[in-house]
Design an enzyme around this catalytic site. Sequence first.
Site, PDB file in Angstrom:
ATOM      1  CG  ASP A   1      -1.820   1.197   1.291  1.00  0.00           C
ATOM      2  OD1 ASP A   1      -2.963   1.059   0.820  1.00  0.00           O
ATOM      3  OD2 ASP A   1      -1.405   2.268   1.762  1.00  0.00           O
TER       4      ASP A   1
ATOM      5  CE1 TYR B   1       0.343   7.625   2.799  1.00  0.00           C
ATOM      6  CE2 TYR B   1       0.966   5.423   2.144  1.00  0.00           C
ATOM      7  CZ  TYR B   1       0.080   6.274   2.752  1.00  0.00           C
ATOM      8  OH  TYR B   1      -1.054   5.768   3.318  1.00  0.00           O
TER       9      TYR B   1
ATOM     10  CE  LYS C   1      -3.903   4.654   0.627  1.00  0.00           C
ATOM     11  NZ  LYS C   1      -2.467   4.498   0.942  1.00  0.00           N
TER      12      LYS C   1
ATOM     13  CG  HIS D   1      -4.583   9.741   0.508  1.00  0.00           C
ATOM     14  ND1 HIS D   1      -3.229   9.772   0.332  1.00  0.00           N
ATOM     15  CD2 HIS D   1      -4.788   9.190   1.728  1.00  0.00           C
ATOM     16  CE1 HIS D   1      -2.639   9.261   1.400  1.00  0.00           C
ATOM     17  NE2 HIS D   1      -3.562   8.901   2.260  1.00  0.00           N
TER      18      HIS D   1
END
Length: 249
Positions: A48, A53, A78, A111
């Site tokens: 994931d 990120y 996302k 997200h």
Amino acid sequence: MQKTINSTATLNNGVEIPYLGLGTWQARGKNCEHAVAFALSHGYSLIDTAQAYGNERQVGKGWKASGLSRDDIFITTKIRNSNQGYESSKRTFQKSLDALQTDYIDLLLIHWPDTRHFDQTVETWQALVELQEEGLCRSIGVSNFTIPLIKKLLGEINVVPAVNQVELHTFLFQRDLLAYCRDQNMQIEAYSPLARARYLDNDTLQRIAKKVDKTTAQVMLAWCINHDLVVIPKSTNEDRIKENADIFF
Ligand code: A2P
């Protein structure tokens, strides 16, 4: 039936999602790359990540280092909030594909809902629906959506998300959301299933862990699995990545 590390849940479009995945929030650089390669070599198949990120490139490198073929793994990413909107979602999705060295995503999520500019979130959902139709992602879903926000989205575009990824664990049992999502045939994916390791010394958890001869982290994760939730514990530590996979009891 007792699940195993190879068990999958079936999403509302028939796609199979592994119950266990590696979370990568705050995993950076070589650490991230190594954690992904290590996890994939130790039974994990779901990784994931997210645009926000900043580690999609490292996730891609980690996968390549594992030697597994694309069909053997399940990648989630996302669309970050600053990339919401129809054009922007589609454009940055391509960047995610490039960074991850792949030509499709297994699960693409919004997200966060943009509650102030929900029209942007609706546009993003439209983009995701089309990306799925074009075969560029196998399944699509949302993250951090409450019941009213799911209803609002469905009122605009009647395509039920396959997944809602939310924070859910033994200390945050979102029963109403879980019941609603089950009713809608949306799989809940639990992020921060270890509550970011804040309560691992909890007395009740310790008592249970002793009884079943497991760690408190394993008890927390098994609780999720036994509630039919997909779990994505984050770790960049080899021992803890292994520990977090020994949860099917
Ligand atoms: P680390 O990456 O050093 O292992 P969550 O998935 O709930 O967000 O929790 C992630 C946090 O919990 C990270 O700080 C991670 O640190 C730590 N963690 C992951 N697995 C374990 C474990 N089995 N025992 C203790 N801490 C863990």
